[in-house]
Each structure stands twice: as C-alpha cells, then as structure tokens.
Write a protein that holds these residues in place. Structure first.
Motif, PDB file in Angstrom:
ATOM      1  N   THR A   1     -14.374 -20.615   9.252  1.00 25.40           N
ATOM      2  CA  THR A   1     -12.950 -20.610   8.914  1.00 25.40           C
ATOM      3  C   THR A   1     -12.186 -21.386   9.977  1.00 25.40           C
ATOM      4  O   THR A   1     -12.652 -21.526  11.117  1.00 25.40           O
ATOM      5  CB  THR A   1     -12.406 -19.177   8.827  1.00 25.40           C
ATOM      6  N   VAL A   2     -11.005 -21.905   9.619  1.00 19.94           N
ATOM      7  CA  VAL A   2     -10.178 -22.642  10.574  1.00 19.94           C
ATOM      8  C   VAL A   2      -9.639 -21.674  11.623  1.00 19.94           C
ATOM      9  O   VAL A   2      -9.773 -21.905  12.817  1.00 19.94           O
ATOM     10  CB  VAL A   2      -9.025 -23.391   9.851  1.00 19.94           C
ATOM     11  N   THR A   3      -9.011 -20.582  11.188  1.00 17.65           N
ATOM     12  CA  THR A   3      -8.548 -19.537  12.106  1.00 17.65           C
ATOM     13  C   THR A   3      -9.755 -18.671  12.451  1.00 17.65           C
ATOM     14  O   THR A   3     -10.550 -18.335  11.586  1.00 17.65           O
ATOM     15  CB  THR A   3      -7.450 -18.676  11.447  1.00 17.65           C
ATOM     16  N   ARG A   4      -9.887 -18.314  13.714  1.00 15.80           N
ATOM     17  CA  ARG A   4     -11.073 -17.584  14.150  1.00 15.80           C
ATOM     18  C   ARG A   4     -10.824 -16.086  14.374  1.00 15.80           C
ATOM     19  O   ARG A   4     -11.608 -15.262  13.951  1.00 15.80           O
ATOM     20  CB  ARG A   4     -11.614 -18.183  15.456  1.00 15.80           C
ATOM     21  N   GLY A   5      -9.775 -15.711  15.066  1.00 14.51           N
ATOM     22  CA  GLY A   5      -9.558 -14.318  15.463  1.00 14.51           C
ATOM     23  C   GLY A   5      -9.164 -13.416  14.302  1.00 14.51           C
ATOM     24  O   GLY A   5      -8.478 -13.824  13.378  1.00 14.51           O
ATOM     25  N   GLY A   6      -9.597 -12.163  14.379  1.00 13.75           N
ATOM     26  CA  GLY A   6      -9.213 -11.177  13.374  1.00 13.75           C
ATOM     27  C   GLY A   6      -9.914 -11.331  12.040  1.00 13.75           C
ATOM     28  O   GLY A   6      -9.477 -10.778  11.046  1.00 13.75           O
TER      29      GLY A   6
ATOM     30  N   SER B   1     -18.416 -10.996   1.945  1.00  9.77           N
ATOM     31  CA  SER B   1     -16.965 -11.223   1.965  1.00  9.77           C
ATOM     32  C   SER B   1     -16.453 -11.395   3.393  1.00  9.77           C
ATOM     33  O   SER B   1     -17.135 -11.068   4.357  1.00  9.77           O
ATOM     34  CB  SER B   1     -16.233 -10.066   1.280  1.00  9.77           C
ATOM     35  N   TRP B   2     -15.250 -11.913   3.474  1.00 14.06           N
ATOM     36  CA  TRP B   2     -14.541 -12.014   4.741  1.00 14.06           C
ATOM     37  C   TRP B   2     -13.571 -10.854   4.803  1.00 14.06           C
ATOM     38  O   TRP B   2     -12.913 -10.524   3.810  1.00 14.06           O
ATOM     39  CB  TRP B   2     -13.744 -13.310   4.848  1.00 14.06           C
ATOM     40  N   GLN B   3     -13.443 -10.250   5.965  1.00  9.45           N
ATOM     41  CA  GLN B   3     -12.453  -9.198   6.185  1.00  9.45           C
ATOM     42  C   GLN B   3     -11.448  -9.745   7.192  1.00  9.45           C
ATOM     43  O   GLN B   3     -11.806 -10.070   8.318  1.00  9.45           O
ATOM     44  CB  GLN B   3     -13.114  -7.925   6.712  1.00  9.45           C
ATOM     45  N   ILE B   4     -10.199  -9.845   6.750  1.00  4.75           N
ATOM     46  CA  ILE B   4      -9.144 -10.450   7.566  1.00  4.75           C
ATOM     47  C   ILE B   4      -8.110  -9.382   7.889  1.00  4.75           C
ATOM     48  O   ILE B   4      -7.620  -8.700   6.983  1.00  4.75           O
ATOM     49  CB  ILE B   4      -8.480 -11.613   6.806  1.00  4.75           C
ATOM     50  N   GLU B   5      -7.788  -9.241   9.153  1.00  6.73           N
ATOM     51  CA  GLU B   5      -6.827  -8.232   9.582  1.00  6.73           C
ATOM     52  C   GLU B   5      -5.475  -8.874   9.862  1.00  6.73           C
ATOM     53  O   GLU B   5      -5.392 -10.036  10.254  1.00  6.73           O
ATOM     54  CB  GLU B   5      -7.352  -7.507  10.812  1.00  6.73           C
ATOM     55  N   ALA B   6      -4.430  -8.081   9.678  1.00  5.32           N
ATOM     56  CA  ALA B   6      -3.066  -8.575   9.877  1.00  5.32           C
ATOM     57  C   ALA B   6      -2.796  -8.897  11.346  1.00  5.32           C
ATOM     58  O   ALA B   6      -1.926  -9.707  11.649  1.00  5.32           O
ATOM     59  CB  ALA B   6      -2.040  -7.561   9.378  1.00  5.32           C
ATOM     60  N   TYR B   7      -3.537  -8.264  12.235  1.00  5.79           N
ATOM     61  CA  TYR B   7      -3.309  -8.494  13.666  1.00  5.79           C
ATOM     62  C   TYR B   7      -4.552  -9.072  14.295  1.00  5.79           C
ATOM     63  O   TYR B   7      -5.668  -8.758  13.918  1.00  5.79           O
ATOM     64  CB  TYR B   7      -2.936  -7.189  14.374  1.00  5.79           C
ATOM     65  N   ASP B   8      -4.344  -9.889  15.304  1.00  3.55           N
ATOM     66  CA  ASP B   8      -5.412 -10.513  16.064  1.00  3.55           C
ATOM     67  C   ASP B   8      -5.165 -10.129  17.519  1.00  3.55           C
ATOM     68  O   ASP B   8      -4.018 -10.051  17.958  1.00  3.55           O
ATOM     69  CB  ASP B   8      -5.318 -12.028  15.849  1.00  3.55           C
ATOM     70  N   ASP B   9      -6.209  -9.911  18.278  1.00  5.23           N
ATOM     71  CA  ASP B   9      -6.042  -9.535  19.689  1.00  5.23           C
ATOM     72  C   ASP B   9      -5.233 -10.566  20.474  1.00  5.23           C
ATOM     73  O   ASP B   9      -4.590 -10.233  21.453  1.00  5.23           O
ATOM     74  CB  ASP B   9      -7.416  -9.378  20.354  1.00  5.23           C
ATOM     75  N   ASN B  10      -5.281 -11.823  20.048  1.00  3.37           N
ATOM     76  CA  ASN B  10      -4.592 -12.892  20.765  1.00  3.37           C
ATOM     77  C   ASN B  10      -3.187 -13.151  20.245  1.00  3.37           C
ATOM     78  O   ASN B  10      -2.550 -14.096  20.691  1.00  3.37           O
ATOM     79  CB  ASN B  10      -5.396 -14.194  20.668  1.00  3.37           C
ATOM     80  N   ASP B  11      -2.708 -12.350  19.288  1.00  8.44           N
ATOM     81  CA  ASP B  11      -1.381 -12.596  18.712  1.00  8.44           C
ATOM     82  C   ASP B  11      -0.292 -12.410  19.757  1.00  8.44           C
ATOM     83  O   ASP B  11      -0.139 -11.340  20.325  1.00  8.44           O
ATOM     84  CB  ASP B  11      -1.102 -11.656  17.528  1.00  8.44           C
TER      85      ASP B  11
ATOM     86  N   ILE C   1      -5.355 -19.511   8.333  1.00  7.98           N
ATOM     87  CA  ILE C   1      -5.887 -20.634   7.559  1.00  7.98           C
ATOM     88  C   ILE C   1      -7.385 -20.413   7.431  1.00  7.98           C
ATOM     89  O   ILE C   1      -8.119 -20.421   8.422  1.00  7.98           O
ATOM     90  CB  ILE C   1      -5.589 -21.986   8.232  1.00  7.98           C
ATOM     91  N   LEU C   2      -7.820 -20.174   6.192  1.00 10.68           N
ATOM     92  CA  LEU C   2      -9.244 -19.957   5.967  1.00 10.68           C
ATOM     93  C   LEU C   2     -10.005 -21.272   5.955  1.00 10.68           C
ATOM     94  O   LEU C   2     -10.939 -21.473   6.733  1.00 10.68           O
ATOM     95  CB  LEU C   2      -9.474 -19.208   4.648  1.00 10.68           C
ATOM     96  N   PHE C   3      -9.599 -22.171   5.055  1.00 12.16           N
ATOM     97  CA  PHE C   3     -10.336 -23.427   4.905  1.00 12.16           C
ATOM     98  C   PHE C   3      -9.364 -24.579   4.688  1.00 12.16           C
ATOM     99  O   PHE C   3      -8.286 -24.404   4.127  1.00 12.16           O
ATOM    100  CB  PHE C   3     -11.309 -23.342   3.719  1.00 12.16           C
ATOM    101  N   GLU C   4      -9.806 -25.757   5.128  1.00 12.16           N
ATOM    102  CA  GLU C   4      -9.046 -26.988   4.907  1.00 12.16           C
ATOM    103  C   GLU C   4     -10.061 -28.066   4.545  1.00 12.16           C
ATOM    104  O   GLU C   4     -11.011 -28.301   5.295  1.00 12.16           O
ATOM    105  CB  GLU C   4      -8.271 -27.354   6.179  1.00 12.16           C
TER     106      GLU C   4
END
Length: 196
Positions: A57-62, A69-79, A93-96
């Motif tokens: 994925t383009v975005t890595r954290g969270g 499946s992918w599990q995506i969280e609303a918060y990332d440790d680096n936010d 951003i999942l994919f480009e």
C-alpha cells in the motif's frame, strides 16, 4: 403630507429577486452535477487490476493484513495533525496506478468491506490525480460510504476518465471522519468504454 409607502411593491420585488437567485443556484448545481457525473458504460466492465495482500500500500502505518483482507485503523501511531473542519480525520492512500490506456472510459473499483466500531461511515474513494495549476497536484474523487456492519458487503465506486495532456494516476483511498476500523478485501479495478 408624506406619500404612503407601497409595501406590496417591495414584497413583489423581494419575491422576484428570491426566485431569480434560487433559479440561478439550481442552474449552477446542475452544471456542477453534470461535470462530475459518471456516464453509463457501453459494454460490461473488464478487469484491469486485482489487488492482493501481497501488494504494497502507499500509506504504511495503521494498516495490517488479516487473512485475505487489509485492516485499516482510523489512527496511526505517527499521526500528528492539526484538527480542521475540512480535512478528514485520516486519509489513507491504498493504491496508486497509471492511467488507463484509453482516451475516455468509465473506471470502476469493486471491493468487499465492513466497518467496525465507527460512528460515521468510512469513505472509500476512487480518484484521478493529475497536475493542476502551478504544478500542484489535484485529485478529483468519487466515493461511497461503508457503514458499521459485521459482515463483508460488496461495494462499487465509479469514475469518469478522459485523457489529458499530463499523465493521470488512479488512486484508491480511504477517509475516516471518526474513529473506527475498515476491513477491505478483493479490491478490483475495472474499465469499460463510455456509452455515446
């Protein structure tokens, strides 16, 4: 003796002005709707790309993979962000991928998803990212909301692609408006010619 004021004349003038402004707002709204409307496909969609958990994925954290499946969280440790009223809580951003090899087509993104522990629907967007004025990148997106549910459901979002001078990137992204988790799987990009 002062001349009496005809208030009915002012009421008529106000009503005419209100009606005129209302009709102009409706015309403008129809123009905006027409500009962003997605035309009907002329033929059935053809698969152009299938994403699997082995794709980065383009975005890595969270983001974690859970089975298929992918599990995506609303918060990332680096936010670290300023809270604004316009921006989503988190944009992932999942994919480009590169633009379609077509002058004009309808692009569809189909996927199965479920949202957990969320107050607001989580948006999944299909966007066209291209250079805008003064070199800044602009993204035009179409989205669908995934509301809280226990089971995976099929979703689809469509976009209208027209070839321009500069290369366009097709983006699949997720926007959170509140806390929550999105599980998403079987993400596919499809395309079809535009119906004349």
């Amino acid at each position: 003796m002062p001349t009496p004021v005809n208030y009915a004349m002012f009421d008529d003038l106000f009503n005419n002005l209100t009606s005129f402004i209302g009709s102009k707002i409706q015309e403008a709204a129809k123009e905006v709707e027409k500009r962003f409307a997605v035309p009907e496909p002329a033929e059935p969609f053809m698969l152009t790309r299938r994403f699997t958990p082995t794709d980065s994925t383009v975005t890595r954290g969270g983001i974690a993979t859970v089975g298929e499946s992918w599990q995506i969280e609303a918060y990332d440790d680096n936010d670290q962000r300023l809270i604004t009223t316009v921006d989503p809580l988190r944009n992932v951003i999942l994919f480009e991928v590169s633009e379609p090899n077509s002058q004009e087509c309808v692009i569809a993104c189909q996927f199965y998803a479920k949202a957990l522990n969320t107050e607001k629907a989580i948006k999944v967007s299909l966007g066209l990212r291209r250079p805008g004025q003064w070199g800044a990148m602009t993204t035009t997106s179409w989205s669908t909301g995934v509301s809280a549910t226990e089971d995976f459901q099929l979703y689809e979002v469509r976009a209208h692609f027209k070839k321009e001078a500069d290369d366009t990137k097709v983006q699949i992204s997720v926007q959170f408006e509140s806390s929550g988790i999105l599980q998403i799987r079987d993400i596919e990009l499809l395309q079809a010619p535009v119906k004349s």
